[in-house]
Scaffold this active site. Structure first.
Site, short mmCIF file in Angstrom:
data_model
loop_
_atom_site.label_atom_id
_atom_site.label_comp_id
_atom_site.label_asym_id
_atom_site.label_seq_id
_atom_site.Cartn_x
_atom_site.Cartn_y
_atom_site.Cartn_z
N LYS A 115 -17.22 -3.76 -78.71
CA LYS A 115 -16.22 -4.49 -77.92
C LYS A 115 -15.64 -5.66 -78.68
O LYS A 115 -14.48 -6.01 -78.49
CB LYS A 115 -16.83 -4.97 -76.59
CG LYS A 115 -17.01 -3.85 -75.60
CD LYS A 115 -16.98 -4.35 -74.17
CE LYS A 115 -17.15 -3.20 -73.21
NZ LYS A 115 -17.31 -3.64 -71.80
N LYS A 197 -16.54 11.34 -74.32
CA LYS A 197 -16.89 11.21 -72.91
C LYS A 197 -15.62 10.96 -72.09
O LYS A 197 -14.71 10.28 -72.54
CB LYS A 197 -17.83 10.00 -72.79
CG LYS A 197 -18.74 10.04 -71.60
CD LYS A 197 -19.76 8.91 -71.69
CE LYS A 197 -19.75 8.12 -70.41
NZ LYS A 197 -20.72 7.04 -70.38
N LYS A 200 -11.72 6.28 -68.56
CA LYS A 200 -10.46 5.81 -67.97
C LYS A 200 -9.50 5.30 -69.04
O LYS A 200 -8.31 5.18 -68.79
CB LYS A 200 -10.74 4.73 -66.92
CG LYS A 200 -11.66 3.64 -67.37
CD LYS A 200 -12.41 3.03 -66.19
CE LYS A 200 -13.53 2.12 -66.69
NZ LYS A 200 -14.59 1.88 -65.73
#
Ligand code: TRP
Length: 331
Positions: A115, A197, A200
């Site tokens: 991140k 995976k 969104k």
């Protein structure tokens, strides 16, 4: 009897709409676990602001997420459903636990490394200490088991290390939690990129719980397969088709060989349409019920208030024990 069942804690961030992946991978097992465990399920909005959010959207998504928790069958009579920011003990315990966590431990977290690369212009202290808040979530409720995806296992292990360290210094305080990957959970991959995976962040390959039937069908029609024609389960060789088979079986309750036989000799077109239909059928009642609930805001507010009270009742006990142990004067 209550209190004797093992305790479960889990949470999902209201950072986006819930997806078919989160339903088949997690939420559905959350529902099943209500029967045999003492479950506490949270909407972890404090974690979500580690990345900048639009306030109105964060509010909307938290409310929608609650409606969807209820719509899939999480039952406020049988589990605790609440919003993290409504229980101030999370932040208070996180501060204390942060003083028992090493800088180096947090720096080694895979998710932080990823991140902080993605948000290189905004690497905040919150992003860095995110796992400490997660540890507080879990330890406040003395959870035995924490159902999480594989990507969160490292955080649960860190939580366990922190708890063990604290117990070592002050005596038994926290239950040591274990990550728990539910058997029922299916790992659902992106429809457009089946090596990844379902996420969104890649909306075309992602089905949302609240998608309209026509959008769901369109996404399945466009799902990536391969250049063969055979519907066969082979995740390494045929990731797209295998993912569709997994989704189909998870939606219908059928077994893989049964599904393979059902589509033998048919082209991918018919197969993809059938998977789309099965998912439409699975999600339609959820979408309907969630929409109905969202029309009754007062009811939803009542649910989250009651949940926060029940959660606080437990959280307060743990926090005051911890405060006493570290040497704070009683109020
Ligand atoms: N970090 C988790 C995720 O992004 C969400 C989360 C926050 C969580 N606190 C938790 C999960 C406590 C389990 C237990 O998926």
């Amino acid at each position: 009897m209550e209190g004797q069942k093992p305790k479960i804690f889990s949470g999902i961030q209201p950072s986006g709409e819930l997806t078919l992946g989160s339903y088949m991978g997690a939420l559905r097992s959350w529902k099943a676990l209500q029967d045999d465990y003492d479950c506490v399920y949270c909407i972890v909005d404090m974690h979500t602001i580690t990345v900048r959010q639009k306030p109105a959207e964060l509010r909307r998504r938290a409310m929608e997420q609650l409606a969807q928790y209820l719509a899939i069958g999480l039952d406020p009579e049988r589990c605790i459903l609440f919003i993290q920011s409504h229980v101030p003990q999370h932040a208070e315990l996180a501060w204390i636990l942060g003083c028992y966590t090493q800088f180096g431990e947090l720096g080694r977290m895979t998710q932080f490394k990823q991140k902080s690369q993605q948000h290189a212009e905004n690497i905040t202290a919150g992003l860095f200490t995110y796992p400490v808040l997660m540890a507080a979530d879990i330890l406040l409720y003395q959870a035995d088991l924490v159902p999480v995806g594989a990507d969160q296992k490292q955080h649960v292990e860190l939580c366990r290390d922190i708890a063990q360290r604290f117990n070592g210094i002050y005596g038994d305080t926290f239950t040591l939690p274990e990550p728990f990957i539910p058997k029922l959970g299916a790992r659902i991959m992106s429809l457009s990129n089946p090596e990844n995976k379902m996420s969104k962040s890649e909306p075309e390959g992602c089905v949302f719980l609240m998608d309209r039937p026509e959008d769901i069908r369109r996404k399945f029609k466009r799902a990536v397969t391969d250049s063969e024609t055979e519907v066969r389960f082979d995740p390494a060789g045929k990731p797209g088709v295998s993912n569709l088979l997994t989704i189909y079986c998870s939606a219908t309750g059928k077994e893989i060989p049964e599904a393979e036989a059902e589509f033998a000799g048919q082209g991918y077109g018919a197969f993809k349409a059938a998977v789309g239909d099965a998912v439409v059928e699975l999600l339609a009642p959820i979408r309907q019920e969630a929409s109905r609930l969202l029309g009754d805001k007062a009811y939803l507010e009542g649910i989250y208030r009651r949940g926060a009270e029940a959660a606080q009742c437990q959280a307060r006990k743990t926090l005051s024990k911890v405060q006493r142990k570290v040497g704070f004067l009683p109020r």
